[in-house]
Design a protein around this motif. Structure first.
Motif, PDB file in Angstrom:
ATOM      1  N   ASN A  17       0.832  -1.213   0.000  1.00  0.00           N
ATOM      2  CA  ASN A  17       0.000   0.000   0.000  1.00  0.00           C
ATOM      3  C   ASN A  17       0.859   1.253   0.000  1.00  0.00           C
ATOM      4  O   ASN A  17       0.585   2.206  -0.742  1.00  0.00           O
ATOM      5  CB  ASN A  17      -0.962  -0.001   1.190  1.00  0.00           C
ATOM      6  N   ASP A  46      -5.819  10.237   1.406  1.00  0.00           N
ATOM      7  CA  ASP A  46      -4.441   9.984   0.976  1.00  0.00           C
ATOM      8  C   ASP A  46      -3.825  11.209   0.307  1.00  0.00           C
ATOM      9  O   ASP A  46      -2.731  11.620   0.679  1.00  0.00           O
ATOM     10  CB  ASP A  46      -4.379   8.776   0.039  1.00  0.00           C
ATOM     11  N   GLN A  59      -7.796   8.473  -3.108  1.00  0.00           N
ATOM     12  CA  GLN A  59      -7.537   7.386  -2.171  1.00  0.00           C
ATOM     13  C   GLN A  59      -6.856   6.270  -2.945  1.00  0.00           C
ATOM     14  O   GLN A  59      -7.225   6.006  -4.100  1.00  0.00           O
ATOM     15  CB  GLN A  59      -8.840   6.849  -1.569  1.00  0.00           C
ATOM     16  N   ALA A  61      -5.592   2.150  -2.736  1.00  0.00           N
ATOM     17  CA  ALA A  61      -5.662   0.862  -2.041  1.00  0.00           C
ATOM     18  C   ALA A  61      -5.102  -0.213  -2.956  1.00  0.00           C
ATOM     19  O   ALA A  61      -5.223  -0.118  -4.177  1.00  0.00           O
ATOM     20  CB  ALA A  61      -7.104   0.526  -1.673  1.00  0.00           C
ATOM     21  N   ILE A  64      -9.647  -3.656  -3.422  1.00  0.00           N
ATOM     22  CA  ILE A  64     -10.910  -3.406  -2.733  1.00  0.00           C
ATOM     23  C   ILE A  64     -11.609  -4.767  -2.663  1.00  0.00           C
ATOM     24  O   ILE A  64     -12.525  -5.058  -3.409  1.00  0.00           O
ATOM     25  CB  ILE A  64     -11.780  -2.381  -3.493  1.00  0.00           C
ATOM     26  N   THR A  69     -13.181  -2.684   3.298  1.00  0.00           N
ATOM     27  CA  THR A  69     -12.176  -1.887   2.578  1.00  0.00           C
ATOM     28  C   THR A  69     -12.858  -0.844   1.695  1.00  0.00           C
ATOM     29  O   THR A  69     -12.450   0.316   1.663  1.00  0.00           O
ATOM     30  CB  THR A  69     -11.262  -2.786   1.733  1.00  0.00           C
ATOM     31  N   GLU A  73     -12.314   3.218   1.982  1.00  0.00           N
ATOM     32  CA  GLU A  73     -11.725   4.018   0.905  1.00  0.00           C
ATOM     33  C   GLU A  73     -12.723   5.018   0.314  1.00  0.00           C
ATOM     34  O   GLU A  73     -12.373   6.162   0.055  1.00  0.00           O
ATOM     35  CB  GLU A  73     -11.156   3.113  -0.192  1.00  0.00           C
ATOM     36  N   VAL A  88     -10.804   6.848  -6.409  1.00  0.00           N
ATOM     37  CA  VAL A  88     -10.213   5.729  -5.681  1.00  0.00           C
ATOM     38  C   VAL A  88      -9.442   4.909  -6.701  1.00  0.00           C
ATOM     39  O   VAL A  88      -9.984   4.499  -7.729  1.00  0.00           O
ATOM     40  CB  VAL A  88     -11.282   4.863  -4.979  1.00  0.00           C
ATOM     41  N   SER A  90      -7.017   1.482  -7.349  1.00  0.00           N
ATOM     42  CA  SER A  90      -6.628   0.177  -6.804  1.00  0.00           C
ATOM     43  C   SER A  90      -6.140  -0.706  -7.942  1.00  0.00           C
ATOM     44  O   SER A  90      -6.272  -0.367  -9.115  1.00  0.00           O
ATOM     45  CB  SER A  90      -7.810  -0.486  -6.082  1.00  0.00           C
ATOM     46  N   HIS A 104     -13.871   4.992  -9.496  1.00  0.00           N
ATOM     47  CA  HIS A 104     -12.946   3.914  -9.113  1.00  0.00           C
ATOM     48  C   HIS A 104     -12.227   3.478 -10.374  1.00  0.00           C
ATOM     49  O   HIS A 104     -12.858   3.066 -11.344  1.00  0.00           O
ATOM     50  CB  HIS A 104     -13.739   2.745  -8.507  1.00  0.00           C
TER      51      HIS A 104
END
Length: 115
Positions: A17, A46, A59, A61, A64, A69, A73, A88, A90, A104
């Motif tokens: 992370n 973040d 954010q 991660a 997810i 989680t 987030e 977000v 990831s 996302h």
């Protein structure tokens, strides 16, 4: 440099992370943003990236993989009271999905996207 970090400290999977956050931080800086960490009601955002009149909340991660989680987030960004873009990132294989207006995206696709 991630290679130097691993050479000095050794590879630790649980540090992923932090490594991903570092990649995003450097990319935001490369794109000309001023980057800071945000706090909202005891929760950490973040990155808050600003450039001229633009603002972007980010954010990061690794995955997810659980509702807990996802709630962590997305939840902090859902509490931000303005209408600037929220993102977000990831390593999940997502195709620009949205939750309550928060985008996302896959982190690798974000890094490769020049727009």
């Amino acid at each position: 440099d991630i290679g130097l970090r691993n050479a000095v400290l050794g590879y630790r999977e649980e540090a992923i992370n932090g490594l991903l956050e570092n990649l995003v931080f450097l990319e935001l800086k490369r794109r000309g943003y001023r980057v800071s960490v945000g706090k909202l009601n005891g929760f950490e955002i973040d990155f808050i990236a600003t450039r001229k009149k633009e603002k972007l909340y980010v954010q990061v991660a690794y995955l997810i993989a659980s509702k807990k989680t996802a709630d962590r987030e997305f939840g902090v960004l859902e509490k931000v009271p303005d209408n600037f873009p929220k993102l977000v990132l990831s390593m999940d294989p997502v195709q620009r999905d949205r939750r309550t207006g928060i985008e996302h995206r896959n982190l690798v696709e974000f890094l490769l996207d020049e727009t």
